[in-house]
Write an enzyme that holds these catalytic residues in place. Structure first.
Site, PDB file in Angstrom:
ATOM      1  N   HIS A  36      -1.495   6.366   2.267  1.00  0.00           N
ATOM      2  CA  HIS A  36      -1.496   5.391   3.356  1.00  0.00           C
ATOM      3  C   HIS A  36      -1.325   6.186   4.646  1.00  0.00           C
ATOM      4  O   HIS A  36      -0.396   6.978   4.765  1.00  0.00           O
ATOM      5  CB  HIS A  36      -0.352   4.383   3.183  1.00  0.00           C
ATOM      6  CG  HIS A  36      -0.446   3.243   4.134  1.00  0.00           C
ATOM      7  ND1 HIS A  36      -1.206   2.124   3.869  1.00  0.00           N
ATOM      8  CD2 HIS A  36       0.078   3.058   5.361  1.00  0.00           C
ATOM      9  CE1 HIS A  36      -1.120   1.294   4.897  1.00  0.00           C
ATOM     10  NE2 HIS A  36      -0.352   1.833   5.805  1.00  0.00           N
TER      11      HIS A  36
ATOM     12  N   CYS B 108       0.784  -1.247   0.000  1.00  0.00           N
ATOM     13  CA  CYS B 108       0.000   0.000   0.000  1.00  0.00           C
ATOM     14  C   CYS B 108       0.811   1.290   0.000  1.00  0.00           C
ATOM     15  O   CYS B 108       0.717   2.088  -0.931  1.00  0.00           O
ATOM     16  CB  CYS B 108      -0.933   0.019   1.206  1.00  0.00           C
ATOM     17  SG  CYS B 108      -1.963  -1.446   1.312  1.00  0.00           S
TER      18      CYS B 108
END
Length: 517
Positions: free
Chosen positions: A104, A50
């Site tokens: 993120h 991510c």
């Protein structure tokens, strides 16, 4: 020119969508978007995890330039003060808004999702996000568990909702505010599902009877897969239901019936996501902005569903790096839309829906690192310059060329174009390639192989995907000075797309020369 941008990014979504040819999934709303969009069938993330992937495509720089391969550094401090895509739109007069998981969260975006640089107002995070990993899944014993497979009764959930439902509601609220204020906007909406845990409203299971769910076509670890390339799916092993199976480390395998349940729940989570996307796009119609808003739909990376005996992301295989990518551009991918005309009526996945096909499809190999320059060009902004070879000191530049040239041009026409050449970069008329990479702490699978911290990285797998093959070399890497030694190759992989589409037969050692550029 001067169009709004609705940027939808999904967590861990591989292209299991009707518009990508998946026969099992029910994804009518995303397919409807595709039917008005150009759809890229060969789009790849730069790292299949991510934070590194998101920082890469939001800055338009590759992981070796952001120097983020884990979750624990902020690029502005650690690498260079790089402008981001939303920051660039903000500096060009847009109101920039973030809903859900776009950056993120945490150290890698300075605990602020890069606010105030990237966003006009503080980013929105759903209040129920904090329960994601709690024991909210009712087991057969009637007790609550922190399971991987987690269909739920939404009314029993904290606050009676789920994070993605809250994100959709907030995004719709913001669309209405933007409409009222007549403000040009860049609205990024980040959906969590189908990221684990596979927690979604239980009614979506009805779409996927277990008897219709097959195993992966290749659920075994390939014989010639170098051990450094394997990801041992440690994150799913930590879920209560997987832990109870007591499967051996690192190769497993998981029992067949449980593999089917994971695949069933992944599909169900995708249909739940499709409903959220459908509600959001329907709201774009409601506020009358479908004719003046570019819509981008993509994911940060894919997710293995048992292929190669692997689960989750954390690898260089196509199942981990390949993502859906589509662009809806009014007047370009579709004929211009008249004011008030409905482009995105909500479609219920529980009703039988006709298969919708993409408006346009490109098989060109493209990369998420190209998103920044592509969106700038589509919005009529000046396209940021190409980065020099070393660009740590350059605030605004991009390492991914705009792919707008693939939108209208027939495949042949692009081949003939000889412009866009630059000594440091490949000419546009060459066959494009996509680069991905993945770090490892050792040559064999360890407990931290999936997510090694920077200080523990010893090997970097650099992967090159062309339309014909995927080649990966695993080379020595030094985290102290971020250097890769291509003379010290620990292992290699080579898969031919035509004869081995699932990447099961590594022929790297059959070739006398390296396949890597």
């Amino acid at each position: 020119d001067g169009m709004n941008v609705l940027f939808i990014v999904v967590d861990d979504l591989r292209p299991v969508l009707g518009c990508y040819g998946d026969k099992l999934v029910k994804s009518p709303n995303i397919d409807q978007l595709a039917s008005q969009s150009i759809v890229f069938s060969n789009a790849y993330a730069q790292q299949a995890v991510c934070a590194p992937s998101r920082v890469s495509f939001l800055t338009g720089r590759r992981p070796d330039t952001t120097r983020l391969y884990d979750f624990y550094s902020y690029w502005r401090v650690h690498a260079g003060n790089y402008s981001t895509m939303p920051q660039y739109f903000k500096e060009n007069g847009y109101v920039t808004l973030s809903v859900g998981k776009v950056f993120h969260p945490g150290i890698s975006s300075n605990y602020s999702d890069d606010y105030p640089y990237s966003w006009s107002i503080p980013p929105f995070h759903p209040s129920t996000e904090k329960y994601e990993n709690d024991k909210t899944c009712r087991g057969k014993d009637g007790r609550l568990h922190a399971n991987l497979v987690c269909p739920v009764d939404v009314t029993e959930m904290p606050s009676g909702t789920l994070p993605d439902i809250q994100s959709t509601e907030e995004a719709i609220r913001l669309l209405n505010v933007m409409k009222t204020n007549k403000q040009k906007f860049f609205l990024a909406v980040g959906y969590h599902k189908p990221h684990i845990p596979l927690r979604y409203p239980q009614e979506f299971l009805k779409l996927y009877p277990l008897e219709n769910i097959t195993l992966a076509p290749d659920p075994w670890v390939p014989e010639k897969l170098p051990s450094v390339a394997y990801n041992p799916w440690t994150d799913i092993r930590q879920r209560d239901d997987v832990e109870a199976l007591n499967v051996s480390f690192p190769y497993g395998p998981l029992p067949d019936d449980f593999q089917r349940q994971i695949r069933q729940s992944y599909y169900a989570a995708v249909s739940y996501l499709d409903v959220q996307v459908g509600l959001l796009l329907n709201a774009l119609d409601d506020v009358g902005l479908s004719n003046s808003t570019i819509v981008v739909f993509t994911a940060d990376h894919g997710w293995s569903l048992g292929e190669h005996g692997e689960w989750a992301k954390y690898s260089n295989f196509d199942v981990a790096t390949r993502v859906p990518l589509m662009f809806y551009v009014p007047g370009m991918t579709t004929s211009s839309v008249s004011q008030g005309e409905r482009v995105f009526p909500f479609l219920d996945p529980f009703s039988n829906v006709l298969g919708l096909v993409p408006q346009g499809r490109s098989k060109k190999v493209v990369e998420l690192v190209s998103l920044f320059s592509t969106l700038a060009e589509l919005a009529g902004l000046q396209v940021p310059p190409v980065c020099p070879e070393t660009s740590f000191h350059v605030a605004l530049c991009t390492e991914g060329a705009s792919i707008v040239r693939y939108f209208k041009a027939s495949e042949e026409k692009v081949e003939e174009e000889k412009d866009g050449c630059d000594d440091a970069h490949r000419c546009f008329n060459e066959e494009p390639v996509a680069f991905s990479q993945y770090p490892r702490p050792a040559d064999t699978p360890q407990w931290n192989s999936d997510k090694p911290k920077l200080k523990d990285i010893r090997i970097m797998g650099y992967s090159m995907r062309t339309v014909d093959y995927r080649c990966t070399v695993w080379v020595r890497f030094s985290p102290n000075n971020f250097s890769a030694d291509f003379e010290d190759v620990h292992a290699g992989e080579l898969y031919m797309v035509e004869t081995d589409p699932n990447q099961d037969y590594n022929i790297y050692n059959n070739t006398s020369h390296s396949c890597f550029l």
